[in-house]
Structures are given as structure tokens and as C-alpha cells.
Design a protein around this motif. Structure first.
Motif, PDB file in Angstrom:
ATOM      1  N   GLY A 127     105.757   2.378-130.755  1.00 39.05           N
ATOM      2  CA  GLY A 127     104.442   1.916-131.180  1.00 39.05           C
ATOM      3  C   GLY A 127     104.338   1.789-132.689  1.00 39.05           C
ATOM      4  N   ALA A 128     104.923   2.754-133.399  1.00 42.70           N
ATOM      5  CA  ALA A 128     104.875   2.728-134.858  1.00 42.70           C
ATOM      6  C   ALA A 128     105.546   1.462-135.390  1.00 42.70           C
ATOM      7  CB  ALA A 128     105.552   3.968-135.438  1.00 42.70           C
ATOM      8  N   GLU A 129     106.662   1.074-134.783  1.00 38.05           N
ATOM      9  CA  GLU A 129     107.354  -0.141-135.215  1.00 38.05           C
ATOM     10  C   GLU A 129     106.544  -1.380-134.855  1.00 38.05           C
ATOM     11  OE1 GLU A 129     110.359  -0.281-137.000  1.00 38.05           O
ATOM     12  OE2 GLU A 129     110.155   1.891-137.119  1.00 38.05           O
ATOM     13  N   GLU A 130     105.952  -1.342-133.654  1.00 37.13           N
ATOM     14  CA  GLU A 130     105.169  -2.499-133.212  1.00 37.13           C
ATOM     15  C   GLU A 130     103.953  -2.739-134.094  1.00 37.13           C
ATOM     16  OE1 GLU A 130     105.986  -2.584-128.394  1.00 37.13           O
ATOM     17  OE2 GLU A 130     104.363  -1.348-129.166  1.00 37.13           O
ATOM     18  N   ARG A 131     103.471  -1.662-134.709  1.00 37.17           N
ATOM     19  CA  ARG A 131     102.286  -1.806-135.555  1.00 37.17           C
ATOM     20  C   ARG A 131     102.652  -1.850-137.038  1.00 37.17           C
ATOM     21  NH1 ARG A 131     100.807   1.843-131.681  1.00 37.17           N
ATOM     22  NH2 ARG A 131     100.699   3.647-133.043  1.00 37.17           N
ATOM     23  N   GLY A 132     103.937  -1.959-137.324  1.00 39.03           N
ATOM     24  CA  GLY A 132     104.349  -2.226-138.703  1.00 39.03           C
ATOM     25  C   GLY A 132     104.399  -1.011-139.601  1.00 39.03           C
ATOM     26  N   GLN A 133     105.175  -0.019-139.222  1.00 40.80           N
ATOM     27  CA  GLN A 133     105.302   1.183-140.056  1.00 40.80           C
ATOM     28  C   GLN A 133     105.778   0.826-141.470  1.00 40.80           C
ATOM     29  OE1 GLN A 133     104.175   4.207-140.426  1.00 40.80           O
ATOM     30  NE2 GLN A 133     105.290   5.308-138.848  1.00 40.80           N
ATOM     31  N   GLY A 134     106.804  -0.015-141.539  1.00 35.53           N
ATOM     32  CA  GLY A 134     107.349  -0.401-142.844  1.00 35.53           C
ATOM     33  C   GLY A 134     106.299  -1.061-143.711  1.00 35.53           C
ATOM     34  N   LEU A 135     105.568  -1.987-143.129  1.00 34.65           N
ATOM     35  CA  LEU A 135     104.536  -2.696-143.881  1.00 34.65           C
ATOM     36  C   LEU A 135     103.441  -1.738-144.346  1.00 34.65           C
ATOM     37  CD1 LEU A 135     103.302  -5.445-144.795  1.00 34.65           C
ATOM     38  CD2 LEU A 135     102.016  -5.403-142.669  1.00 34.65           C
ATOM     39  N   ALA A 136     103.043  -0.810-143.467  1.00 33.38           N
ATOM     40  CA  ALA A 136     101.973   0.129-143.819  1.00 33.38           C
ATOM     41  C   ALA A 136     102.362   0.947-145.050  1.00 33.38           C
ATOM     42  CB  ALA A 136     101.675   1.057-142.645  1.00 33.38           C
ATOM     43  N   ILE A 137     103.616   1.400-145.079  1.00 35.17           N
ATOM     44  CA  ILE A 137     104.080   2.177-146.228  1.00 35.17           C
ATOM     45  C   ILE A 137     104.150   1.287-147.469  1.00 35.17           C
ATOM     46  CG2 ILE A 137     106.031   3.482-147.176  1.00 35.17           C
ATOM     47  CD1 ILE A 137     106.589   4.416-144.263  1.00 35.17           C
ATOM     48  N   ALA A 138     104.726   0.094-147.292  1.00 36.37           N
ATOM     49  CA  ALA A 138     104.865  -0.830-148.423  1.00 36.37           C
ATOM     50  C   ALA A 138     103.514  -1.136-149.053  1.00 36.37           C
ATOM     51  CB  ALA A 138     105.548  -2.115-147.965  1.00 36.37           C
ATOM     52  N   GLU A 139     102.507  -1.345-148.216  1.00 34.74           N
ATOM     53  CA  GLU A 139     101.181  -1.663-148.745  1.00 34.74           C
ATOM     54  C   GLU A 139     100.615  -0.496-149.549  1.00 34.74           C
ATOM     55  OE1 GLU A 139      99.277  -5.002-145.792  1.00 34.74           O
ATOM     56  OE2 GLU A 139      99.088  -2.911-145.206  1.00 34.74           O
ATOM     57  N   ASN A 140     100.822   0.721-149.057  1.00 33.64           N
ATOM     58  CA  ASN A 140     100.345   1.880-149.812  1.00 33.64           C
ATOM     59  C   ASN A 140     101.027   1.974-151.176  1.00 33.64           C
ATOM     60  OD1 ASN A 140      98.826   2.460-147.565  1.00 33.64           O
ATOM     61  ND2 ASN A 140      99.274   4.643-147.630  1.00 33.64           N
ATOM     62  N   LEU A 141     102.339   1.717-151.204  1.00 34.65           N
ATOM     63  CA  LEU A 141     103.065   1.798-152.475  1.00 34.65           C
ATOM     64  C   LEU A 141     102.479   0.809-153.478  1.00 34.65           C
ATOM     65  CD1 LEU A 141     106.788   1.985-151.240  1.00 34.65           C
ATOM     66  CD2 LEU A 141     105.194   3.853-151.623  1.00 34.65           C
ATOM     67  N   CYS A 142     102.256  -0.407-153.018  1.00 39.16           N
ATOM     68  CA  CYS A 142     101.707  -1.448-153.890  1.00 39.16           C
ATOM     69  C   CYS A 142     100.309  -1.093-154.366  1.00 39.16           C
ATOM     70  CB  CYS A 142     101.616  -2.770-153.137  1.00 39.16           C
ATOM     71  SG  CYS A 142     103.065  -3.765-153.245  1.00 39.16           S
ATOM     72  N   GLU A 143      99.453  -0.740-153.411  1.00 37.55           N
ATOM     73  CA  GLU A 143      98.052  -0.543-153.746  1.00 37.55           C
ATOM     74  C   GLU A 143      97.820   0.713-154.573  1.00 37.55           C
ATOM     75  OE1 GLU A 143      95.723  -2.753-153.308  1.00 37.55           O
ATOM     76  OE2 GLU A 143      97.114  -4.116-152.293  1.00 37.55           O
ATOM     77  N   MET A 144      98.594   1.751-154.292  1.00 38.26           N
ATOM     78  CA  MET A 144      98.407   2.990-155.053  1.00 38.26           C
ATOM     79  C   MET A 144      98.809   2.798-156.506  1.00 38.26           C
ATOM     80  SD  MET A 144      99.538   6.027-152.440  1.00 38.26           S
ATOM     81  CE  MET A 144      98.866   7.425-153.366  1.00 38.26           C
ATOM     82  N   MET A 145      99.776   1.912-156.728  1.00 34.64           N
ATOM     83  CA  MET A 145     100.242   1.689-158.095  1.00 34.64           C
ATOM     84  C   MET A 145      99.127   1.133-158.973  1.00 34.64           C
ATOM     85  SD  MET A 145     102.984   2.273-159.741  1.00 34.64           S
ATOM     86  CE  MET A 145     104.608   2.107-159.012  1.00 34.64           C
ATOM     87  N   THR A 146      98.195   0.388-158.368  1.00 35.70           N
ATOM     88  CA  THR A 146      97.134  -0.216-159.170  1.00 35.70           C
ATOM     89  C   THR A 146      95.751   0.314-158.812  1.00 35.70           C
ATOM     90  OG1 THR A 146      97.139  -2.060-157.611  1.00 35.70           O
ATOM     91  CG2 THR A 146      98.380  -2.363-159.636  1.00 35.70           C
ATOM     92  N   LEU A 147      95.689   1.424-158.102  1.00 30.63           N
ATOM     93  CA  LEU A 147      94.395   1.988-157.719  1.00 30.63           C
ATOM     94  C   LEU A 147      93.707   2.552-158.963  1.00 30.63           C
ATOM     95  CD1 LEU A 147      93.037   2.509-154.814  1.00 30.63           C
ATOM     96  CD2 LEU A 147      93.522   4.902-155.329  1.00 30.63           C
ATOM     97  N   ASN A 148      92.567   1.946-159.280  1.00 33.72           N
ATOM     98  CA  ASN A 148      91.961   2.269-160.570  1.00 33.72           C
ATOM     99  C   ASN A 148      91.082   3.517-160.529  1.00 33.72           C
ATOM    100  OD1 ASN A 148      91.371   2.088-163.221  1.00 33.72           O
ATOM    101  ND2 ASN A 148      90.203   0.173-163.094  1.00 33.72           N
ATOM    102  N   THR A 149      91.713   4.635-160.232  1.00 32.11           N
ATOM    103  CA  THR A 149      91.037   5.935-160.254  1.00 32.11           C
ATOM    104  C   THR A 149      92.156   6.981-160.290  1.00 32.11           C
ATOM    105  OG1 THR A 149      89.237   7.171-159.211  1.00 32.11           O
ATOM    106  CG2 THR A 149      90.898   6.273-157.737  1.00 32.11           C
ATOM    107  N   PRO A 150      91.903   8.162-160.852  1.00 31.34           N
ATOM    108  CA  PRO A 150      93.001   9.131-160.929  1.00 31.34           C
ATOM    109  C   PRO A 150      93.527   9.526-159.547  1.00 31.34           C
ATOM    110  CG  PRO A 150      91.197   9.785-162.369  1.00 31.34           C
ATOM    111  CD  PRO A 150      90.699   8.633-161.547  1.00 31.34           C
ATOM    112  N   VAL A 151      94.855   9.601-159.419  1.00 34.71           N
ATOM    113  CA  VAL A 151      95.486  10.011-158.161  1.00 34.71           C
ATOM    114  C   VAL A 151      96.443  11.169-158.453  1.00 34.71           C
ATOM    115  CG1 VAL A 151      96.821   9.297-156.145  1.00 34.71           C
ATOM    116  CG2 VAL A 151      95.443   7.606-157.361  1.00 34.71           C
ATOM    117  N   ILE A 152      96.280  12.257-157.715  1.00 33.83           N
ATOM    118  CA  ILE A 152      97.180  13.402-157.865  1.00 33.83           C
ATOM    119  C   ILE A 152      97.737  13.756-156.491  1.00 33.83           C
ATOM    120  CG2 ILE A 152      97.353  15.847-158.505  1.00 33.83           C
ATOM    121  CD1 ILE A 152      95.193  15.389-160.579  1.00 33.83           C
ATOM    122  N   SER A 153      99.051  13.931-156.401  1.00 31.56           N
ATOM    123  CA  SER A 153      99.657  14.314-155.125  1.00 31.56           C
ATOM    124  C   SER A 153     100.354  15.656-155.268  1.00 31.56           C
ATOM    125  CB  SER A 153     100.671  13.269-154.668  1.00 31.56           C
ATOM    126  OG  SER A 153     100.012  12.091-154.302  1.00 31.56           O
TER     127      SER A 153
END
Lengths: 265, 287
Positions: free
Chosen positions: A119-145
């Protein structure tokens, strides 16, 4: 087997142990009035990722945590802390919301990796992670992990593209599990301890490789001061990030400099 | 059978075997490759003449240089960042030797080649990953080359075409490899935010950390027929879930069906498709 080998794999075992603080414990220990927000608005609500609103002392923040659970029942329910694509999409939805309302984002990471299933593959696990990487890089608010237990590969990185990344003393962060590495390299997963040493996956290693900012000591982990200490650090760092007009450029450069080869230095 | 030849007179060119069909009259000693799809043995020269495809439609893997000559306009490629090569940041056991062996065997220094090229007359930045170099795995040098290419493309306002083939992040470089996913994604995002076009062509196999970063970040995503594209490996999924995988699982066609790629692109028409897409996006800045 030398002493060093045993040590790295011992830390892997500690990081995985069910007695450790999980995401929920950190949320309870650090924040007030946590209110959980569910669902990715696309497919489902992932039980491995918890997200919501809370007060960090006076300030409302967005909190996202991968939750593993403590016992067998909880772990089953939380999918052993292995998020499906909808978990990453829920996290991204909450981060975008945080950006809109100028709330800082705090992530607690504890996963052996993104969920591995049909199911994870059918729903695009790779894409979901890739999108987070892209969007977090430009998320205009402080992010701490903060990596609190296992930081398993892309599944952990998808919540760790942050301005500051911290690791608990006995947390690990790795591109592949030591077992996986041993079975690929030496066709023998019982050599996981050797692989763990080779992979340089402890907090100390990550610090010396320049992957994280700081190691959080666990010397007082069973005392209330522990969470108070983390809380103070978060407050101070968020204040510092708020003052930085070049925050996004610094976040980009934080990752940009990792892995520059000799010729490029 | 040669003695029967004078009895049998071909009526036309086709019967005589077609015009200039030299690869068909294969040299008996020529090495052959068996197609895994139709199980026919095909002489190598014929495979090469057809851009590494079998007449049944099966697409063999292709080295980066071979792909380069097949997709770009002749002589238009200018390679960049050749001085960026992997170091051994973890001093991982056996990695330095492995790099040496692979370099000698593949004739490449890294698992990706980058540069500028023209495709059907359209100027673009291009990266092609190399399956023969540790299965296109992404270490620091791959990440650095691709990031640098996107930064160059953003600065020069050029589109990027990327061919992916990868087993994922290179575990011998540990966390440094993992961070390349974030680094490349950041560069892709900046390129995208600048209003520039990025086209990816997923080829067999594209998996792991590359799928979970720049491979899936294209504005348009093409995939070659039958290419395996996924995040987790099929065997690992089978072992952990103990379920039989559906037919065609993680194949390009499966991804198309589930909405993760825009189109399947057979090699035969690929160059014209890529150049058309580049042309369609050349209106604004991306010239």
C-alpha cells in the motif's frame, strides 16, 4: 570483534528499546495543552505520526512526532513507528499550516524507516518523502528536529530538513539499518554489529560529520530537569531563528555543505 | 543450404533479406544476449542499433555514455563537474578498493555524468546516471554534481533533463549519502521556484533514496517501459509483509496506473518526445 564494534551496536539496541521515551512522552514532557490534529485530507490518518498544536511556554507551536509505542499492543497500533505516505502528507499539511500562522515547527523523530509495504508503494512513499524534503527546505518558519531514538534513513530525513537538528546521546541516525547493510555487503545479517560500527551512526559520529548541531545528554533523562532543559533549548533556538533574516538561506547552506568533496572545498 | 541458393531467386528486395540489413546477417561468432522477455537470442550489434531494445519491446539497461549519444544532438554535450569525485568520508571498510575496481571496470569516475547539451536543438542541462557504477548509487559526489548542475541551471535559467537509475543512497558513505537527498531536493526546489522546467526520465531501476528525492520531483515525469521504480525493494516488502506482490508491482506501468508518472516513454520515440517537451517549456526564460 573490537570494543568499538560492540559500542555502536549497543547504542543501536538502546535506541530501539521499548523502555525509552517515545514521541508522546516528549510532547507531554515539554509542551502544554497539546491538541492533536488528524489526517492528511487525502487518504487517511497515519497512526505512526502524531501532529498537533501545543504551547511551548507562552508560544503556540506545531509539534510533529513519530510515535513507536511502548508495548507490543501500542507498537502494533503505531505500525512500529513506520509511517505510511499519508503520515508524511499529514506532517506536511501541518507544517504548511504552521507557516501560514507563523508558528515554529518542532519534530521528534523515532523510526526504523518509512513503512515498507504494498500500500505504501501504491500511494507513493518515495514521492511523499521527496515532497517533504523539497517543501521543508523552503518552509518559511523555524523548524527544529530532534532524533530521540532511531533515525532510519529517508523515513527519518523526511521530518529532519530543519534549521537545527539535535540527537539524544543514545539515538542513532543512519542511511540503512546495520542488519540491512550487513546482509547487502557481506550477505550475513548477523554481522550487524560490524556494520553498525562502519556506518558511523551514533550521535557522536553525526556531530563530528557535521550532520547535527548538538548531542543532548541523557545523564538526567529520568529527572524532570531533562525535559525542562530541552524546553529551554527550544525556546532559545526559536528566538534566535526568528531574529535571523537569512534563515532559509542558512537552512539551505546547512545541507549544501554536506558532502562537498575535496576539490570543492 | 548454400547450394540451394541458385534455385531460389528472390522476387524482390524483402525476400532477399532487405536492403543494407547487415546486422541481420550476423557473424556466427558475434556475442548474443538473450532477451528476458521473449527469450530470443539477439546479436549485440542489433541490440545496440536499436538503442538497447529488443524487437519485442523489452528495454535493456543502458550505460550513461550510450544514452548520451542516443539522446543528445551530436557533439553538443559539454561535460561539467568532472573534478567532483567521491571521497571516503566514513573510511568505510573496503570502500576505497571498491571504488577503484568499479572505476576501472566502468571507465567512469562517478555514478552520474552532468553537463549541458542540445536535444533536438533545445539547449538544456542534462544528467544521466550510470547503472554500471555501483548501480547508480548516490554518494557525496553524485549529490554534489546534481546539486551543482541545478544551481548552474538556476543561474543560467536553463531547463534540466535528468535520467535516473539508482539503487538508492550509497551506504558506504552513510549519513553523508543520506543528506544528499535533502541537498539535491533543496537545489531542485530553488530551480522550480525560479520558474524553470525539470524533466525526469525514470529508467530501470530507480529506487530508494533517489526515488525519494530528485527522481520524483520533476515537473514532468516519464518512465521507460518495464522500468522498476519504487522506494522499498520488492524482495524486502515481500519478506516483511509476507504477502504475494501484485503482478507488475513497481513497474513503470504500475506507477502510471497509480498516478505517479505522466507517461511511459519507449526509447524509440524518446528523443522526439523530450525535445518536444523542452520546446513547449521554452516560451519564457527557459530557452
Amino acid at each position: 570483534m573490537n570494543g568499538e564494534t560492540v559500542e555502536a551496536y549497543d547504542i543501536v539496541r538502546i535506541a530501539r528499546s521499548s523502555g525509552r521515551y517515545t514521541g508522546i512522552d516528549f510532547i507531554k514532557g515539554i509542551f502544554n495543552h497539546f491538541f492533536e490534529l488528524h489526517g492528511d485530507r487525502r487518504f487517511a490518518d497515519d497512526s505512526a505520526i502524531i501532529g498537533g498544536l501545543a504551547y511551548l511556554e507562552e508560544e503556540p507551536v506545531t509539534v510533529i512526532a513519530i510515535e513507536k509505542g511502548h508495548n507490543a499492543r501500542e507498537r502494533m497500533q503505531r505500525l512500529f513507528g513506520a509511517p505510511n505516505p499519508e503520515g508524511y502528507r499529514k506532517a506536511l499539511r501541518l507544517m504548511k499550516q504552521a507557516e501560514k500562522f507563523k508558528r515554529p515547527v518542532i519534530c521528534f523523530v523515532d523510526t526504523s524507516g518509512a513503512y515498507c509495504g504494498i500500500g505504501a508503494e501504491e500511494r507513493g512513499q518515495g514521492l511523499a518523502i521527496a515532497e517533504n524534503l523539497c517543501e521543508m527546505m523552503t518552509l518559511n518558519t523555524p523548524v527544529i528536529s530532534i532524533l530521540i531514538g532511531e533515525g532510519g534513513s529517508g523515513g527519518a530525513l523526511a521530518l529532519s530538513v530543519a534549521d537545527r537538528v539535535y540527537m539524544l546521546e543514545n539515538a542513532v541516525y543512519s542511511v540503512i539499518s546495520p542488519e540491512g547493510c550487513a546482509s547487502i555487503l557481506w550477505k550475513d545479517s548477523s554481522k550487524a554489529a560490524d556494520a553498525a560500527a562502519c556506518l558511523k551512526l551514533t550521535a557522536k559520529d553525526a556531530l563530528s560529520l557535521g550532520i547535527i548541531e548538538e548531542v543532548i545528554s541523557e545523564s538526567n533523562i529520568d529527572q524532570p530537569e531533562f525535559f525542562a532543559g530541552v524546553r529551554d533549548k527550544l525556546i532559545a533556538e526559536i528566538a534566535a531563528l526568528r531574529k535571523d533574516p537569512e534563515m532559509l538561506e542558512h537552512r539551505y547552506q546547512r545541507f549544501r555543505r554536506i558532502g562537498r568533496t575535496e576539490q570543492q572545498k | 543450404m548454400a547450394f540451394l541458393k541458385f534455385l531460389y531467386k528472390p522476387k524482390n528486395e524483402l525476400e532477399s533479406g532487405g536492403r543494407a540489413a547487415s546486422p541481420v546477417q550476423a557473424d556466427a561468432n558475434e556475442p548474443e544476449k538473450t532477451c528476458p522477455n521473449c527469450h530470443k537470442a539477439i546479436p549485440l550489434s542489433r541490440i545496440w542499433a536499436n538503442a538497447n531494445t529488443c524487437s519485442c519491446g523489452y528495454h535493456f539497461r543502458m550505460s550513461a555514455r550510450q544514452r548520451l549519444s542516443f539522446i543528445t544532438d551530436k557533439g553538443s554535450f559539454e561535460e561539467m563537474f568532472t573534478d567532483i569525485v567521491s571521497s571516503d568520508p566514513l573510511e568505510f571498510e573496503g570502500y576505497a578498493e571498491k571504488l577503484e575496481t568499479v572505476r576501472a571496470a566502468s571507465n567512469e569516475v562517478e555514478a552520474v555524468i552532468c553537463g549541458t547539451a542540445k536535444i533536438g536543438g533545445n539547449k538544456c542541462c542534462l544528467f544521466i546516471m550510470e547503472p554500471n557504477f555501483m548501480m547508480g548509487s548516490m554518494g557525496s559526489a553524485v549529490g554534489e554534481r546534481i546539486t551543482s548542475l541545478f544551481e548552474y541551471a538556476t543561474e543560467k535559467r536553463m531547463p534540466v533533463v535528468g535520467y535516473t537509475v539508482s539503487g538508492g543512497a550509497r551506504m558506504q558513505e552513510g549519513l553523508v549519502s543520506l543528506m544528499q537527498m535533502a541537498k539535491t531536493s533543496g537545489a531542485v526546489k530553488r530551480h522550480s521556484d525560479a520558474g524553470l522546467f525539470y524533466l525526469t526520465v525514470l529508467t530501470d531501476p530507480t529506487t530508494g533514496g533517489v526515488t525519494a528525492s530528485f527522481a520524483m520531483e520533476g515537473d514532468v515525469i516519464l518512465a521507460e517501459p518495464g522500468a522498476t521504480v519504487g522506494f522499498a525493494g520488492a524482495r524486502v516488502i515481500e519478506q516483511t509483509t509476507r504477502k504475494t506482490l501484485p503482478k507488475g508491482f513497481q513497474k513503470a506501468e504500475f506507477l502510471l496506473e497509480h498516478g505517479f508518472v505522466d507517461a511511459i516513454s519507449p526509447r524509440r520515440y524518446q528523443k522526439s518526445l523530450v525535445s518536444m517537451l523542452l520546446k513547449m517549456h521554452s516560451g519564457g526564460d527557459a530557452r
